[in-house]
Design an enzyme around this catalytic site. Sequence first.
Site, PDB file in Angstrom:
ATOM      1  N   SER A   1     -13.627  -4.176  -0.353  1.00  0.00           N
ATOM      2  CA  SER A   1     -14.311  -3.595  -1.181  1.00  0.00           C
ATOM      3  C   SER A   1     -15.962  -3.988  -1.041  1.00  0.00           C
ATOM      4  CB  SER A   1     -14.091  -3.785  -2.773  1.00  0.00           C
ATOM      5  OG  SER A   1     -14.594  -3.146  -3.562  1.00  0.00           O
TER       6      SER A   1
ATOM      7  N   LYS B   1     -23.317   6.956  -5.588  1.00  0.00           N
ATOM      8  CA  LYS B   1     -22.368   7.901  -6.139  1.00  0.00           C
ATOM      9  C   LYS B   1     -22.484   7.968  -7.806  1.00  0.00           C
ATOM     10  CE  LYS B   1     -18.561   7.978  -2.854  1.00  0.00           C
ATOM     11  NZ  LYS B   1     -17.066   7.890  -2.634  1.00  0.00           N
TER      12      LYS B   1
ATOM     13  N   TYR C   1       0.868  -1.187   0.082  1.00  0.00           N
ATOM     14  CA  TYR C   1       0.022  -0.031  -0.029  1.00  0.00           C
ATOM     15  C   TYR C   1       0.764   1.073   0.015  1.00  0.00           C
ATOM     16  CZ  TYR C   1      -3.935  -2.821   1.244  1.00  0.00           C
ATOM     17  OH  TYR C   1      -5.096  -3.880   1.224  1.00  0.00           O
TER      18      TYR C   1
ATOM     19  N   LEU D   1     -22.026   0.895  -4.646  1.00  0.00           N
ATOM     20  CA  LEU D   1     -23.401   0.628  -3.877  1.00  0.00           C
ATOM     21  C   LEU D   1     -23.514   1.910  -2.639  1.00  0.00           C
ATOM     22  CD1 LEU D   1     -22.405  -3.080  -2.984  1.00  0.00           C
ATOM     23  CD2 LEU D   1     -24.352  -2.317  -4.157  1.00  0.00           C
TER      24      LEU D   1
END
Length: 343
Positions: A207, A217, A53, A214
């Site tokens: 996710s 947006k 990350y 969901l």
Amino acid sequence: MEYRTLGNSGTIVSNYALGTMTFGAEADEGTSHTILENYVGAGGNFIDTADVYTAGASEEIIGRWFASRPGARDAVVLASKGRFPMGIHPNDVGTSRKHLTRALDDSLRRLGVEQIDLYQMHAWDPITPIEETLRFLHDAVTSGKIGYYGFSNFLGWQLTKAVHLARAHGWHLPVTLQPQYSLLVREIELEIVPASLDAGLGLLPWSPLAGGWLSGKYKRDEAPAGATRLGENPQRGMEAWTERNANPHTWDVVGAVADIAAARGVSASQVALAWVAGRPAVTSVLLGARTTEQLADNLGAADLVLTAREIEQLTRVSEPRVGVYPYGPKAQEQRSRKIAGGR
């Protein structure tokens, strides 16, 4: 916040975990530290990161937060991952003993800790014998560098093979699996969820909002714009957006979530998260917030209890569209009953 055991271990974690892939990328260090504070302040105690990350920056940001907040490390269950490239050399990737030895030590250093509570293989490695990986993980638990280990993004047969080999050799067993799972991505129920239930592993879905779909947006046939991941950076997956937008199933699910959210006076995100958190084998759902506002909204799911009728409505409309043998409609119905504990 509800608390559950971490898979088949005795360690207790909150049913919503904080995913930190945004740290150092979409969330700067100050925002990341505020997100950590707000999450822990809401009762969360499970933080998930990975060496890859932001090329290690996420782990470093968490490490500096631990250093600045006495007692924080003892209050949380810390998870990280290794497997993906962290350099340019041939052994800077994979799940070999050579790579994992360095990857784990580097993660411990960046995090500023002596032990990572849950160390996960970020994906299957087709080159390294799984026995080599499992023996490394067994030795890492025995040495105290990690408390437990788990997997991420494994297929059903890969998971089952690893569990049975570890058991056959008398090595420490995995406790969790971290898969992609949401109302729009339920295909793991065909093989992976049953395999996890059979092995006693807890699921840590990533996710759960299907990349923001969901949350409400995105609008049908309208290209993403504004303060959304795809609106700010279309290169992240416009091809996938186009494919999902063209699928009527997507909008059936999004519509059902929106209807329940409106009727309950909550956000669409909270409805979608609550559904995932209530699925069989799920231990903790990863929340991946870019802002404190997103985190606050997502944490509202902890107070939402869906009714049996709402769960049935969401489950029915989001049923995976797999229509060929051995995953036809009748097989899906039988499998759904088995996962739910029926006959």
